[in-house]
Design a protein around this motif. Structure first.
Motif, mmCIF file in Angstrom:
data_model
loop_
_atom_site.group_PDB
_atom_site.id
_atom_site.type_symbol
_atom_site.label_atom_id
_atom_site.label_comp_id
_atom_site.label_asym_id
_atom_site.label_seq_id
_atom_site.Cartn_x
_atom_site.Cartn_y
_atom_site.Cartn_z
ATOM 1 N N TYR A 1 0.779 -1.236 0.000
ATOM 2 C CA TYR A 1 0.000 0.000 0.000
ATOM 3 C C TYR A 1 0.815 1.292 0.000
ATOM 4 N N ASN A 2 2.081 1.243 0.449
ATOM 5 C CA ASN A 2 2.819 2.496 0.624
ATOM 6 C C ASN A 2 4.182 2.502 -0.039
ATOM 7 N N ASN A 3 4.420 1.591 -0.956
ATOM 8 C CA ASN A 3 5.749 1.487 -1.556
ATOM 9 C C ASN A 3 6.105 2.739 -2.356
ATOM 10 N N ALA A 4 7.085 3.482 -1.847
ATOM 11 C CA ALA A 4 7.607 4.668 -2.520
ATOM 12 C C ALA A 4 8.914 5.029 -1.853
ATOM 13 N N ASN A 5 9.700 5.872 -2.519
ATOM 14 C CA ASN A 5 10.942 6.306 -1.900
ATOM 15 C C ASN A 5 10.657 7.377 -0.856
ATOM 16 N N VAL A 6 11.566 7.458 0.109
ATOM 17 C CA VAL A 6 11.358 8.382 1.226
ATOM 18 C C VAL A 6 12.067 9.707 0.983
ATOM 19 N N HIS A 7 11.539 10.739 1.613
ATOM 20 C CA HIS A 7 12.156 12.071 1.687
ATOM 21 C C HIS A 7 12.157 12.828 0.363
ATOM 22 N N ARG A 8 11.858 12.178 -0.750
ATOM 23 C CA ARG A 8 12.101 12.801 -2.047
ATOM 24 C C ARG A 8 10.829 13.156 -2.815
ATOM 25 N N GLY A 9 9.711 12.706 -2.365
ATOM 26 C CA GLY A 9 8.491 12.912 -3.128
ATOM 27 C C GLY A 9 7.450 13.687 -2.348
ATOM 28 N N ALA A 10 6.618 14.426 -3.071
ATOM 29 C CA ALA A 10 5.553 15.197 -2.429
ATOM 30 C C ALA A 10 4.212 14.478 -2.534
ATOM 31 N N HIS A 11 4.189 13.310 -3.171
ATOM 32 C CA HIS A 11 2.914 12.618 -3.341
ATOM 33 C C HIS A 11 2.574 11.780 -2.111
ATOM 34 N N HIS A 12 1.362 11.267 -2.106
ATOM 35 C CA HIS A 12 0.813 10.592 -0.932
ATOM 36 C C HIS A 12 1.651 9.382 -0.513
ATOM 37 N N LEU A 13 2.019 8.530 -1.475
ATOM 38 C CA LEU A 13 2.753 7.316 -1.123
ATOM 39 C C LEU A 13 4.102 7.644 -0.496
ATOM 40 N N SER A 14 4.800 8.617 -1.050
ATOM 41 C CA SER A 14 6.092 9.001 -0.494
ATOM 42 C C SER A 14 5.931 9.563 0.908
ATOM 43 N N THR A 15 4.883 10.327 1.102
ATOM 44 C CA THR A 15 4.631 10.881 2.441
ATOM 45 C C THR A 15 4.382 9.772 3.448
ATOM 46 N N LYS A 16 3.565 8.781 3.065
ATOM 47 C CA LYS A 16 3.276 7.665 3.968
ATOM 48 C C LYS A 16 4.536 6.842 4.251
ATOM 49 N N ALA A 17 5.332 6.592 3.226
ATOM 50 C CA ALA A 17 6.562 5.832 3.412
ATOM 51 C C ALA A 17 7.521 6.577 4.332
ATOM 52 N N THR A 18 7.642 7.885 4.134
ATOM 53 C CA THR A 18 8.538 8.685 4.970
ATOM 54 C C THR A 18 8.064 8.703 6.410
ATOM 55 N N GLU A 19 6.759 8.831 6.598
ATOM 56 C CA GLU A 19 6.207 8.828 7.962
ATOM 57 C C GLU A 19 6.522 7.506 8.659
ATOM 58 N N GLY A 20 6.371 6.405 7.949
ATOM 59 C CA GLY A 20 6.668 5.107 8.555
ATOM 60 C C GLY A 20 8.138 4.930 8.853
ATOM 61 N N PHE A 21 8.977 5.340 7.916
ATOM 62 C CA PHE A 21 10.423 5.202 8.062
ATOM 63 C C PHE A 21 10.937 6.053 9.215
ATOM 64 N N GLU A 22 10.563 7.316 9.239
ATOM 65 C CA GLU A 22 11.036 8.201 10.302
ATOM 66 C C GLU A 22 10.350 7.902 11.627
ATOM 67 N N GLY A 23 9.135 7.382 11.566
ATOM 68 C CA GLY A 23 8.470 6.949 12.798
ATOM 69 C C GLY A 23 9.200 5.800 13.458
ATOM 70 N N ALA A 24 9.768 4.910 12.623
ATOM 71 C CA ALA A 24 10.557 3.805 13.170
ATOM 72 C C ALA A 24 11.795 4.331 13.881
ATOM 73 N N ARG A 25 12.396 5.384 13.365
ATOM 74 C CA ARG A 25 13.562 5.979 14.019
ATOM 75 C C ARG A 25 13.186 6.495 15.416
ATOM 76 N N ASP A 26 12.035 7.135 15.499
ATOM 77 C CA ASP A 26 11.570 7.624 16.797
ATOM 78 C C ASP A 26 11.368 6.474 17.787
ATOM 79 N N LYS A 27 10.826 5.376 17.283
ATOM 80 C CA LYS A 27 10.575 4.223 18.153
ATOM 81 C C LYS A 27 11.881 3.627 18.675
ATOM 82 N N VAL A 28 12.878 3.499 17.800
ATOM 83 C CA VAL A 28 14.169 2.953 18.225
ATOM 84 C C VAL A 28 14.823 3.870 19.239
ATOM 85 N N ALA A 29 14.761 5.180 18.980
ATOM 86 C CA ALA A 29 15.359 6.145 19.911
ATOM 87 C C ALA A 29 14.745 6.022 21.295
ATOM 88 N N GLN A 30 13.442 5.895 21.347
ATOM 89 C CA GLN A 30 12.768 5.752 22.642
ATOM 90 C C GLN A 30 13.089 4.402 23.282
#
Length: 420
Positions: free
Chosen positions: A54-83
């Protein structure tokens, strides 16, 4: 999930791990090789599947919906690991392919630029090859000297020798938190404090600790910590480096290319901000998102609960293995409640090669490890070429230990009869 409270943790979670519900040669699978790689719960498998569906797209580089969702998931994982490891900032978490790459990142981005002839790198004889070979390579390139802490009479890290080896020339201490062969839990807070008193930096290999017990990098005060996702219920191909933010700011990029840049000109470039300057190219997006799901899964159970249950399993395992008169277990002995070591047992049976044990146990559906476990120098220190290893995780049960011990006894008896 509503389950009777009388069930053990292992019994409660088993339905979450579909791979465990299978037979090997007509026998129920008993997986005792989690120190090599852990199994994955459905929530992690689904997180990876959901990204690609459902969300396959590259991160950080696109302004479209899929890229936004992928980036949110990717960077959200970073927040989880940090915590999860109590980092001071999300900028202190760098995604890597695995812990090996994380060690090499520190080796080539920091050590190669900061070590000189006469400097000393202090490791130990129990290190995984991934925390030995990079420092050997750096020593060859810089002229720095490698020193190694040995074992004490209990086959633990000789902390007194460590204190003696520390000197004003020590610039880096790189030590494992939990040995994947001996099972000993090294006193990383004391190790770090003593190293810092000498002005040395500290890297901790957390591959066998982060999945099994609460790890607080601020309490340890280490400068770097590395871990691999595949040992903590996440997919392969994803790991992370924790580094203190001021150190990461000072370090040069490890790899060049896309994603890690600020601006690029024909004759020079500027680095991107942390942590992206260390994440060149398209990352393992789905794997990172699934790592975040694994962190959620472990956090929902509670690392203190996982550690306490594994201590219970450890006590039970050692009680059973100690009944074998011709079996030598390496590393410190746990107390009666399983405290003092990790939930694994590396062992040899007198007059039997460990590589002979593993295939016959596998025929009974029991998966254990045999070989040197990527710790050849340690096995030489122990005077053996290899060992068998049964390593547990929170999805194992006492009943599985019973089945393993029965299969081990039958295997030993079979070989003894063959020798008569």
């Amino acid at each position: 999930m509503t389950i009777a409270t009388t069930q053990s943790l292992g019994e409660k979670v088993r339905a979450d791990f579909p791979i465990l519900n299978q037979e090997i040669n007509g026998n129920q699978l008993i997986y005792l090789d989690s120190a090599a790689t852990s199994q994955k719960p459905l929530s992690v498998i689904n997180a990876l599947d959901n990204y690609y569906r459902y969300n396959n797209a590259n991160v950080h580089r696109g302004a479209h919906h899929l890229s936004t969702k992928a980036t949110e998931g990717f960077e959200g994982a970073r927040d989880k690991v940090a915590q999860f490891i109590n980092a001071n900032s999300r900028n202190e978490i760098v995604f890597t392919r695995n812990a090996t790459e994380a060690v090499n990142l520190v080796a080539y981005s920091w050590a190669l630029n900061n070590l000189r002839s006469g400097d000393e790198i202090l490791t130990s004889v129990m290190e995984h090859h991934s925390n030995l070979v990079p420092w050997q390579m750096i020593a060859q390139k810089t002229g720095a000297t490698l020193k190694h802490v040995g074992l004490n009479e209990n086959q633990e890290l000789d902390i007194e020798q460590y204190k003696r080896l520390l000197s004003d020339n020590t610039k880096l201490v790189a030590l494992v938190h939990v040995s994947n062969t001996l099972g000993c839990i090294n006193p990383v807070e004391e190790i770090t404090r003593l190293a810092h008193e000498k002005g040395a930096k500290v890297l901790i290999d957390g591959c066998q600790s982060v999945p099994h017990l609460p790890v607080d990098v601020q309490a340890i005060d280490c400068d770097w910590l590395v871990a691999s996702g595949h040992k903590m219920c996440a997919p392969t191909g994803i790991g992370f480096l924790y580094g203190k933010e001021n150190l990461l700011e000072e370090m040069s990029p490890f790899l060049g290319g896309g994603e890690m840049i600020g601006e690029v000109f024909l004759d020079h470039f500027t680095c991107g901000e942390l942590p992206h300057k260390f994440e060149a190219g398209t990352p393992a997006i789905g794997e990172a998102i699934a790592l975040g799901a694994a962190v959620d899964y472990l956090s929902n159970i509670g690392m203190a609960n996982i550690h306490a249950y594994e201590e219970e399993l450890t006590a039970y395992l050692f009680d059973k293995l100690n009944q074998f008169p011709n079996l030598n277990i390496y590393g410190p002995k746990p107390d009666g409640k399983g405290k003092g070591r990790a939930a694994l047992a590396s062992f040899n049976v007198e007059n039997l090669h460990p590589n002979d044990l593993s295939p016959l146990l596998d025929y009974d559906g029991v998966a254990i490890r045999s070989g040197h476990h990527c710790t050849q120098p340690l096995h030489r220190e122990l005077g053996v070429s290899g060992s068998a290893r049964a390593s547990l995780y929170f999805y194992n049960t006492k009943e599985e230990i019973d089945a393993f011990v029965t299969a081990l006894k039958n295997t030993i008896d079979f070989f003894m009869e063959m020798m008569e």
